[in-house]
Design a protein around this motif. Structure first.
Motif, PDB file in Angstrom:
ATOM      1  N   THR A 215     -64.483 100.825   2.942  1.00 42.85           N
ATOM      2  CA  THR A 215     -65.109  99.917   1.977  1.00 42.85           C
ATOM      3  C   THR A 215     -66.233 100.592   1.189  1.00 42.85           C
ATOM      4  O   THR A 215     -66.892  99.938   0.385  1.00 42.85           O
ATOM      5  N   VAL A 216     -66.449 101.892   1.390  1.00 39.33           N
ATOM      6  CA  VAL A 216     -67.441 102.614   0.597  1.00 39.33           C
ATOM      7  C   VAL A 216     -66.871 102.776  -0.815  1.00 39.33           C
ATOM      8  O   VAL A 216     -65.734 103.256  -0.966  1.00 39.33           O
ATOM      9  N   PRO A 217     -67.629 102.380  -1.858  1.00 41.67           N
ATOM     10  CA  PRO A 217     -67.091 102.402  -3.224  1.00 41.67           C
ATOM     11  C   PRO A 217     -66.451 103.729  -3.650  1.00 41.67           C
ATOM     12  O   PRO A 217     -65.421 103.735  -4.318  1.00 41.67           O
ATOM     13  N   GLU A 218     -67.036 104.864  -3.251  1.00 37.58           N
ATOM     14  CA  GLU A 218     -66.521 106.172  -3.690  1.00 37.58           C
ATOM     15  C   GLU A 218     -65.123 106.467  -3.172  1.00 37.58           C
ATOM     16  O   GLU A 218     -64.383 107.237  -3.792  1.00 37.58           O
ATOM     17  N   VAL A 219     -64.755 105.908  -2.035  1.00 39.29           N
ATOM     18  CA  VAL A 219     -63.430 106.157  -1.464  1.00 39.29           C
ATOM     19  C   VAL A 219     -62.728 104.865  -1.043  1.00 39.29           C
ATOM     20  O   VAL A 219     -61.849 104.882  -0.186  1.00 39.29           O
ATOM     21  N   ALA A 220     -63.134 103.753  -1.639  1.00 36.83           N
ATOM     22  CA  ALA A 220     -62.566 102.449  -1.286  1.00 36.83           C
ATOM     23  C   ALA A 220     -61.047 102.498  -1.359  1.00 36.83           C
ATOM     24  O   ALA A 220     -60.466 103.055  -2.294  1.00 36.83           O
ATOM     25  N   GLY A 221     -60.419 101.940  -0.347  1.00 38.34           N
ATOM     26  CA  GLY A 221     -58.961 101.904  -0.297  1.00 38.34           C
ATOM     27  C   GLY A 221     -58.346 103.000   0.540  1.00 38.34           C
ATOM     28  O   GLY A 221     -57.186 102.906   0.933  1.00 38.34           O
ATOM     29  N   ALA A 222     -59.112 104.054   0.845  1.00 36.21           N
ATOM     30  CA  ALA A 222     -58.587 105.128   1.693  1.00 36.21           C
ATOM     31  C   ALA A 222     -58.382 104.587   3.103  1.00 36.21           C
ATOM     32  O   ALA A 222     -59.132 103.736   3.577  1.00 36.21           O
ATOM     33  N   LEU A 223     -57.345 105.089   3.786  1.00 36.11           N
ATOM     34  CA  LEU A 223     -56.988 104.602   5.115  1.00 36.11           C
ATOM     35  C   LEU A 223     -57.112 105.701   6.158  1.00 36.11           C
ATOM     36  O   LEU A 223     -56.747 106.849   5.905  1.00 36.11           O
ATOM     37  N   HIS A 224     -57.633 105.328   7.345  1.00 35.05           N
ATOM     38  CA  HIS A 224     -57.667 106.225   8.494  1.00 35.05           C
ATOM     39  C   HIS A 224     -57.153 105.458   9.702  1.00 35.05           C
ATOM     40  O   HIS A 224     -57.290 104.237   9.776  1.00 35.05           O
ATOM     41  N   ILE A 225     -56.592 106.195  10.658  1.00 31.07           N
ATOM     42  CA  ILE A 225     -56.095 105.592  11.897  1.00 31.07           C
ATOM     43  C   ILE A 225     -57.033 105.995  13.027  1.00 31.07           C
ATOM     44  O   ILE A 225     -57.364 107.176  13.178  1.00 31.07           O
ATOM     45  N   TYR A 226     -57.451 104.988  13.836  1.00 28.23           N
ATOM     46  CA  TYR A 226     -58.387 105.230  14.930  1.00 28.23           C
ATOM     47  C   TYR A 226     -57.926 104.572  16.218  1.00 28.23           C
ATOM     48  O   TYR A 226     -57.210 103.571  16.199  1.00 28.23           O
ATOM     49  N   SER A 227     -58.434 105.096  17.330  1.00 28.85           N
ATOM     50  CA  SER A 227     -58.267 104.446  18.630  1.00 28.85           C
ATOM     51  C   SER A 227     -59.444 103.489  18.823  1.00 28.85           C
ATOM     52  O   SER A 227     -60.438 103.546  18.082  1.00 28.85           O
ATOM     53  N   GLU A 228     -59.376 102.632  19.840  1.00 26.10           N
ATOM     54  CA  GLU A 228     -60.466 101.696  20.114  1.00 26.10           C
ATOM     55  C   GLU A 228     -61.774 102.410  20.414  1.00 26.10           C
ATOM     56  O   GLU A 228     -62.845 101.923  20.075  1.00 26.10           O
ATOM     57  N   ALA A 229     -61.696 103.558  21.064  1.00 24.29           N
ATOM     58  CA  ALA A 229     -62.905 104.290  21.442  1.00 24.29           C
ATOM     59  C   ALA A 229     -63.649 104.857  20.234  1.00 24.29           C
ATOM     60  O   ALA A 229     -64.837 105.177  20.340  1.00 24.29           O
ATOM     61  N   GLN A 230     -62.982 104.987  19.098  1.00 28.60           N
ATOM     62  CA  GLN A 230     -63.594 105.607  17.925  1.00 28.60           C
ATOM     63  C   GLN A 230     -64.303 104.640  17.005  1.00 28.60           C
ATOM     64  O   GLN A 230     -65.041 105.076  16.115  1.00 28.60           O
ATOM     65  N   ILE A 231     -64.101 103.337  17.174  1.00 34.95           N
ATOM     66  CA  ILE A 231     -64.694 102.366  16.254  1.00 34.95           C
ATOM     67  C   ILE A 231     -65.413 101.261  17.020  1.00 34.95           C
ATOM     68  O   ILE A 231     -65.144 101.023  18.192  1.00 34.95           O
ATOM     69  N   GLU A 232     -66.335 100.607  16.311  1.00 34.07           N
ATOM     70  CA  GLU A 232     -66.983  99.426  16.868  1.00 34.07           C
ATOM     71  C   GLU A 232     -67.161  98.385  15.760  1.00 34.07           C
ATOM     72  O   GLU A 232     -67.156  98.718  14.576  1.00 34.07           O
ATOM     73  N   ARG A 233     -67.307  97.157  16.186  1.00 28.12           N
ATOM     74  CA  ARG A 233     -67.439  96.037  15.245  1.00 28.12           C
ATOM     75  C   ARG A 233     -68.793  96.125  14.539  1.00 28.12           C
ATOM     76  O   ARG A 233     -69.801  96.435  15.134  1.00 28.12           O
TER      77      ARG A 233
END
Length: 68
Positions: free
Chosen positions: A47-65
């Motif tokens: 959701t960062v304007p400079e790269v909005a729309g780019a997609l990455h795949i993560y495991s649960e351990a790599q992200i948090e709410r």
């Protein structure tokens, strides 16, 4: 055979999340799936304007709410 515990995702589509280690990647979960090994993965759309729309795949351990 899949492990039922691994199939229950921690995050759901439309959750706002951020990658927690290394570079920051704030975004929204747009897809949840399991690998052939039964591991849960999340596709996060940035959701960062400079790269909005780019997609990455993560495991649960790599992200948090994110609380927004």
């Amino acid at each position: 055979m899949y492990n039922v515990e691994l199939m229950l995702p921690k995050f759901k589509i439309e959750d706002k999340v951020e990658k927690v280690n290394g570079y920051k990647w704030p975004g929204v979960v747009v897809s949840v799936f399991t690998t052939l090994e039964g591991k849960v993965r999340y596709v996060v759309e940035c959701t960062v304007p400079e790269v909005a729309g780019a997609l990455h795949i993560y495991s649960e351990a790599q992200i948090e709410r994110r609380n927004e």
